[in-house]
Design a protein around this motif. Sequence first.
Motif, PDB file in Angstrom:
ATOM      1  N   UNK A 129      28.257  15.003 -30.602  1.00  0.00           N
ATOM      2  CA  UNK A 129      29.330  14.132 -30.119  1.00  0.00           C
ATOM      3  C   UNK A 129      29.098  13.958 -28.621  1.00  0.00           C
ATOM      4  N   UNK A 130      28.846  12.732 -28.189  1.00  0.00           N
ATOM      5  CA  UNK A 130      28.408  12.505 -26.813  1.00  0.00           C
ATOM      6  C   UNK A 130      29.118  11.312 -26.188  1.00  0.00           C
ATOM      7  N   UNK A 131      28.938  11.183 -24.854  1.00  0.00           N
ATOM      8  CA  UNK A 131      29.620  10.137 -24.112  1.00  0.00           C
ATOM      9  C   UNK A 131      28.723   9.019 -23.632  1.00  0.00           C
ATOM     10  N   UNK A 132      27.479   8.961 -24.108  1.00  0.00           N
ATOM     11  CA  UNK A 132      26.585   7.878 -23.723  1.00  0.00           C
ATOM     12  C   UNK A 132      25.470   7.759 -24.748  1.00  0.00           C
ATOM     13  N   UNK A 133      24.718   6.684 -24.672  1.00  0.00           N
ATOM     14  CA  UNK A 133      23.572   6.487 -25.546  1.00  0.00           C
ATOM     15  C   UNK A 133      22.300   6.478 -24.708  1.00  0.00           C
ATOM     16  N   UNK A 134      21.169   6.574 -25.379  1.00  0.00           N
ATOM     17  CA  UNK A 134      19.875   6.452 -24.720  1.00  0.00           C
ATOM     18  C   UNK A 134      18.886   5.840 -25.706  1.00  0.00           C
ATOM     19  N   UNK A 135      17.975   5.048 -25.200  1.00  0.00           N
ATOM     20  CA  UNK A 135      16.969   4.420 -26.065  1.00  0.00           C
ATOM     21  C   UNK A 135      15.760   5.321 -26.265  1.00  0.00           C
ATOM     22  N   UNK A 136      15.707   6.432 -25.515  1.00  0.00           N
ATOM     23  CA  UNK A 136      14.547   7.326 -25.556  1.00  0.00           C
ATOM     24  C   UNK A 136      14.687   8.359 -26.671  1.00  0.00           C
ATOM     25  N   UNK A 137      14.960   7.898 -27.885  1.00  0.00           N
ATOM     26  CA  UNK A 137      15.162   8.803 -29.005  1.00  0.00           C
ATOM     27  C   UNK A 137      15.126   8.017 -30.307  1.00  0.00           C
ATOM     28  N   UNK A 138      14.895   8.726 -31.404  1.00  0.00           N
ATOM     29  CA  UNK A 138      14.967   8.100 -32.726  1.00  0.00           C
ATOM     30  C   UNK A 138      16.369   8.205 -33.313  1.00  0.00           C
ATOM     31  N   UNK A 139      17.282   8.809 -32.573  1.00  0.00           N
ATOM     32  CA  UNK A 139      18.641   9.030 -33.076  1.00  0.00           C
ATOM     33  C   UNK A 139      19.426   7.720 -33.161  1.00  0.00           C
ATOM     34  N   UNK A 140      20.455   7.753 -34.001  1.00  0.00           N
ATOM     35  CA  UNK A 140      21.393   6.640 -34.091  1.00  0.00           C
ATOM     36  C   UNK A 140      22.733   7.071 -33.523  1.00  0.00           C
ATOM     37  N   UNK A 141      23.468   6.118 -32.941  1.00  0.00           N
ATOM     38  CA  UNK A 141      24.734   6.396 -32.279  1.00  0.00           C
ATOM     39  C   UNK A 141      25.838   5.603 -32.955  1.00  0.00           C
ATOM     40  N   UNK A 142      26.862   6.300 -33.411  1.00  0.00           N
ATOM     41  CA  UNK A 142      27.965   5.683 -34.119  1.00  0.00           C
ATOM     42  C   UNK A 142      29.240   5.857 -33.291  1.00  0.00           C
ATOM     43  N   UNK A 143      29.774   4.766 -32.689  1.00  0.00           N
ATOM     44  CA  UNK A 143      30.981   4.916 -31.872  1.00  0.00           C
ATOM     45  C   UNK A 143      32.175   5.356 -32.711  1.00  0.00           C
ATOM     46  N   UNK A 144      32.910   6.368 -32.214  1.00  0.00           N
ATOM     47  CA  UNK A 144      34.048   6.869 -32.992  1.00  0.00           C
ATOM     48  C   UNK A 144      35.350   6.879 -32.188  1.00  0.00           C
ATOM     49  N   UNK A 145      35.276   6.730 -30.873  1.00  0.00           N
ATOM     50  CA  UNK A 145      36.495   6.748 -30.054  1.00  0.00           C
ATOM     51  C   UNK A 145      36.195   6.115 -28.708  1.00  0.00           C
ATOM     52  N   UNK A 146      37.261   5.811 -27.958  1.00  0.00           N
ATOM     53  CA  UNK A 146      37.127   5.284 -26.611  1.00  0.00           C
ATOM     54  C   UNK A 146      37.707   6.273 -25.610  1.00  0.00           C
ATOM     55  N   UNK A 183      22.953  13.997 -22.693  1.00  0.00           N
ATOM     56  CA  UNK A 183      21.543  13.772 -23.016  1.00  0.00           C
ATOM     57  C   UNK A 183      20.902  15.022 -23.603  1.00  0.00           C
ATOM     58  N   UNK A 184      21.358  16.197 -23.187  1.00  0.00           N
ATOM     59  CA  UNK A 184      20.834  17.429 -23.786  1.00  0.00           C
ATOM     60  C   UNK A 184      21.251  17.528 -25.246  1.00  0.00           C
ATOM     61  N   UNK A 185      22.489  17.141 -25.552  1.00  0.00           N
ATOM     62  CA  UNK A 185      22.943  17.144 -26.947  1.00  0.00           C
ATOM     63  C   UNK A 185      22.097  16.184 -27.783  1.00  0.00           C
ATOM     64  N   UNK A 186      21.828  15.000 -27.235  1.00  0.00           N
ATOM     65  CA  UNK A 186      21.002  14.022 -27.958  1.00  0.00           C
ATOM     66  C   UNK A 186      19.630  14.610 -28.260  1.00  0.00           C
ATOM     67  N   UNK A 187      19.020  15.252 -27.276  1.00  0.00           N
ATOM     68  CA  UNK A 187      17.687  15.835 -27.476  1.00  0.00           C
ATOM     69  C   UNK A 187      17.737  16.973 -28.499  1.00  0.00           C
TER      70      UNK A 187
END
Length: 297
Positions: A142-159, A127-131
């Motif tokens: 590059x992060x391990x979760x998403x959050x709706x509290x942002x204008x950012x977009x999340x593109x899955x690249x791996x599992x 979440x700090x990276x997202x912010x």
Amino acid sequence: MDIRQLEAFVYTVKYQSFSLAAQKLYISQPTVSAHIRSLEEEFHTQLLKRTTKSLSLTPAGTKLYSYATEILTLQQKAIVELANETKPQLRIGASSVPSLYFLPELLSAYHAVHPDIRVYASCSDSLDVVHKVDDGICDIGLVGTTTSDTSCEFLPFASDELVIAAPATPHYQAYQTMPSPLDALLKEPFLLREDNSGTKQETLHFLKNKGLSLDDLNVIAVMDDAAALKQCIMLGMGISILSKATVQADARQGKLLLFPLGEAAFLRKLYLVYSPVKYMAEEGGVFLEFAKRFYQL
């Protein structure tokens, strides 16, 4: 009105907390409060409605927040473009698992094609990276979760598979003989990652799917250092839900026992995170397109 006051205001609104805003800006909480009070005195109006449980914007606060985010974005754009007068640079943030197991290979391939780009990479919780991406501090994350509290977009690249990691002791070895040990394991002493960790967020999702909550676990410690948490497990302190990538080498060496989260492997997605509305340096856009090709997205 100055940049520091606007930063304090924007961060307080973003994190819904004076103390968190102070922590992220590396200043004291009274200083954050003083900056916002100065803005309210300058504009002769209330900007924030404060209660014991929440913060909300007044109509004037909503207008100022819009202007303030634009001003801070322009400031960041100026810093980036002037810095790039000397040498083009790319700023990447990554949470612990992507930082250790995905970013090095990606950066190595990128550097082979763009050797003149200087890369600045930092590691923190998801979440700090997202912010940081949302604030323009990092171009890409590059992060391990998403959050709706942002204008950012999340593109899955791996599992990434999540597993229960347990001490390699006779007590926990006995669970390996059980056909379905999961429910019994979850009653053992539990070590938890901190709130902003992607692993913590996915642990909450897993528990919710099982009809459980953190109150149903015997949580004995909350730790923000994944390496220290893993060491505590090895020493017999308890169990935790962790990324398989971070513990499989220890399991092969007999230091840990691994248990899948149910009959099927519990997979979480890892994400490239970027802001489609905030300023991104040209190098960030080039890296994003490179990463998409690298992971065939």
